[in-house]
Scaffold this active site. Structure first.
Site, mmCIF file in Angstrom:
data_model
loop_
_atom_site.group_PDB
_atom_site.id
_atom_site.type_symbol
_atom_site.label_atom_id
_atom_site.label_comp_id
_atom_site.label_asym_id
_atom_site.label_seq_id
_atom_site.Cartn_x
_atom_site.Cartn_y
_atom_site.Cartn_z
ATOM 1 N N CYS A 27 77.966 -6.071 44.170
ATOM 2 C CA CYS A 27 77.998 -7.384 44.837
ATOM 3 C C CYS A 27 79.336 -8.079 44.640
ATOM 4 O O CYS A 27 79.689 -8.967 45.391
ATOM 5 C CB CYS A 27 76.890 -8.253 44.259
ATOM 6 N N GLU A 78 70.753 -14.349 42.098
ATOM 7 C CA GLU A 78 72.052 -13.673 42.219
ATOM 8 C C GLU A 78 72.001 -12.937 43.551
ATOM 9 O O GLU A 78 71.278 -11.938 43.674
ATOM 10 C CB GLU A 78 72.231 -12.670 41.078
ATOM 11 N N LYS A 134 59.888 -5.968 38.419
ATOM 12 C CA LYS A 134 59.687 -5.215 39.655
ATOM 13 C C LYS A 134 61.009 -4.535 40.012
ATOM 14 O O LYS A 134 61.914 -5.165 40.536
ATOM 15 C CB LYS A 134 59.281 -6.176 40.781
#
Ligand SMILES: NC(=O)c1ccc[n+]([C@@H]2O[C@H](COP(=O)([O-])OP(=O)(O)OC[C@H]3O[C@@H](n4cnc5c(N)ncnc54)[C@H](O)[C@@H]3O)[C@@H](O)[C@H]2O)c1
Ligand SMILES: O=C/C=C/C=C(\O)C(=O)O
Length: 492
Positions: free
Chosen positions: A297, A263, A187
């Site tokens: 990130c 994550e 997805k």
């Protein structure tokens, strides 16, 4: 030149995105679609099929058939050959994929071409090699019994992805998932559907049997994302995204006790001691602060500088930041492109306004560049004068915004660095070897770099602690997540 004319120079055109289910591109059953906006032009560049429960059900059924078919019984050497071939084809189509990644995200084409796409290919090459070397374990109980473990795939795995490094992160999950013998339903993030869409035909061309890899577009809540986390035939979810989303997914996945690998978000410290090499620090800290518009990130958005070096660092770092070129993602001179969306642009801007309310000083940036009236552009921004408990220092902004705080003692900066509910990564700059080891061992983060940043060995454990993640992926850790071990004890 207008952006479109540069796109013509690059020759690749944006594509409409269909689902890829059981080896075929298909629309949603209800024909529903949503528009895909180019963040640099703010124009609609295509449509995307909007998947939901029905499309996820079709994809999971195809993945289940494929799992029970040839894929799990395929000899590992043949599976490795196919996985390597996926990486090869990604490299053959690098320019096209880099252009689509830049159209979708607003990141500089040069960055997509030099980092995102080559690393996506390497993810497949790495795991195609690595899978040949993994073993299990055996234990002999004197002359009584022999224990040995066998490793087997999980089955159908859901892979849910963010929008910042779309193909890099999608393939970071898919490569080991396939190497372990699983089948997958992917997805992609709703903001970045195009390279994920092409990944379907690339897998097919590489020899992946129909149904092994399926791609369903859509949103999160009440859409394809949520449906994937609830489907009873999906046995595991690997998710990369915001911490808050991770909490929702955990609730949904609990009902069918799915295995989870997370994550999540980060607010990473970049600790600079006065003995560090300032030239090296500045060169790398520009990247760790603003690469990919700060939408990574792992970015070191909380910069802490030992007081004797503080003024020189702020002056030099601010001057270097002002040299960054914010502009057209397709322009080879651009170093900072656009943020992903208007919504995200407004969110990041609100943090700059909050910083002023919290008493911060904007050393540079914080505004839309005057010459760029269209597109979600924001100048790289440096903020000083805040304290560690300020929201701007505590909350993930996920944009080209960093704060700089001075510190006087090692114990003080370790306390400040750990004063966060995140624990993803950290960077430490010092030439004192013993201090490097001592401080690194006390920083609460899953990934710690000393005198470098984002240097990646894919054999290493990758992931965050606290609210930055659950589990590790990379090397053997990926196989631990994407497979089951059974211990067989045979009486001698
Ligand atoms: N730790 C890492 O390696 C890493 C890497 C990249 C990004 N991130 C984090 O991701 C965030 C930015 O990415 P984002 O905005 O795409 O994150 P996000 O959580 O908004 O979305 C991530 C994905 O989850 C899907 N999703 C959203 N709600 C869902 C739900 N209820 N059920 C199922 N799926 C759902 C989205 O459609 C998207 O595909 C930042 O917090 C960043 O720190 C972490
Ligand atoms: O934005 C986050 C970047 C994550 C990078 C990786 O997962 C990696 O390098 O494997």
């Amino acid at each position: 030149m207008q952006i479109q004319s540069r796109a013509e120079m690059i020759k690749t055109k944006p594509i409409d995105c269909l689902h890829f289910i059981d080896g075929k591109y298909v629309p949603s059953k209800n024909e529903k679609t949503f528009v895909n906006i180019n963040p640099a032009t703010e124009e609609v560049m295509g449509t995307v099929a909007e998947g939901g429960k029905e499309e996820i059900a079709l994809a999971v059924a195809a993945a289940k058939r494929a799992f029970e078919g040839s894929w799990r019984r395929m000899p590992a050497g043949e599976r490795a050959r196919i996985i390597r071939r996926i990486g090869d084809i990604i490299l053959e189509r690098k320019d096209e994929l880099a252009a689509l990644e830049s159209f979708d995200t607003g990141k500089p084409y040069g960055l997509a071409s030099s980092i995102d796409i080559p690393r996506a290919a390497y993810n497949f090459h790495f795991f195609a090699d690595y899978m040949a070397s993994i073993g299990t374990e055996a234990y002999q109980m004197d002359d009584v019994a022999l224990n040995y473990a066998i490793r087997r795939p999980l089955g159908v795995v859901g892979l849910i992805n963010p929008w910042n490094l779309p193909l890099l992160l999608m393939t970071w999950k898919l490569a080991p998932c396939l190497a372990a013998g699983n089948t997958a339903v992917l997805k992609p993030a709703e903001w970045t559907p195009m390279t994920a869409t092409l990944l379907g035909e690339i897998c097919k061309e590489a020899g992946v049997p129909d149904g092994v890899v399926n791609i369903v577009h859509g949103f999160g809540p009440d859409s394809a994302g949520a449906a994937l986390t609830e489907h009873p035939d999906v046995c595991a979810i690997s998710f990369t995204g915001e911490t808050t989303t991770g909490k929702h997914i955990m609730t949904a996945a609990a009902k069918t006790l799915k295995r989870l690998s997370y994550e999540l978000g980060g607010k990473n410290p970049n600790i600079i001691f006065a003995d560090a090499d300032l030239d090296e620090v500045i060169e790398t800290t520009i990247k760790s602060s603003f690469i990919n518009q700060g939408e990574v990130c792992l970015c070191g958005s909380r910069i802490y500088v030992e007081r004797p070096l503080y003024d020189a660092f702020v002056e030099r770092f601010t001057a270097k930041t002002k040299e960054l070129i914010v502009g057209d993602p397709l322009d080879p001179n651009t170093t900072v492109g656009t943020l992903i969306s208007e919504e995200h642009y407004n969110r990041v801007r609100s943090y700059v306004e909050l910083a002023v309310e919290e008493g911060g000083v904007i050393e540079t940036g914080g505004k839309r560049p005057e010459h760029l009236s269209t597109g979600y552009y924001l100048e790289p921004t440096i903020i000083t004068g805040l304290t560690n408990d300020c929201r701007v220092v505590q909350e993930e902004i996920f944009g080209p915004v960093v704060t700089i705080l001075p510190f006087d003692r090692e114990e003080e900066v370790i306390k400040q660095a750990n004063d966060t509910h995140y624990g993803l990564s950290a960077t430490i700059w010092t030439n004192d070897l013993r201090r490097a080891h001592r401080v690194a061992a006390q920083i609460e983060a899953g990934i710690i770099w000393v005198n470098t940043w984002f240097l990646r060995d894919l054999r290493t454990p990758f992931g965050g602690m606290k609210q930055s993640g659950i589990g590790r992926e990379g090397g053997m850790h990926s196989f631990e997540f994407y497979s089951e071990l059974s211990n067989i004890c045979i009486k001698l």
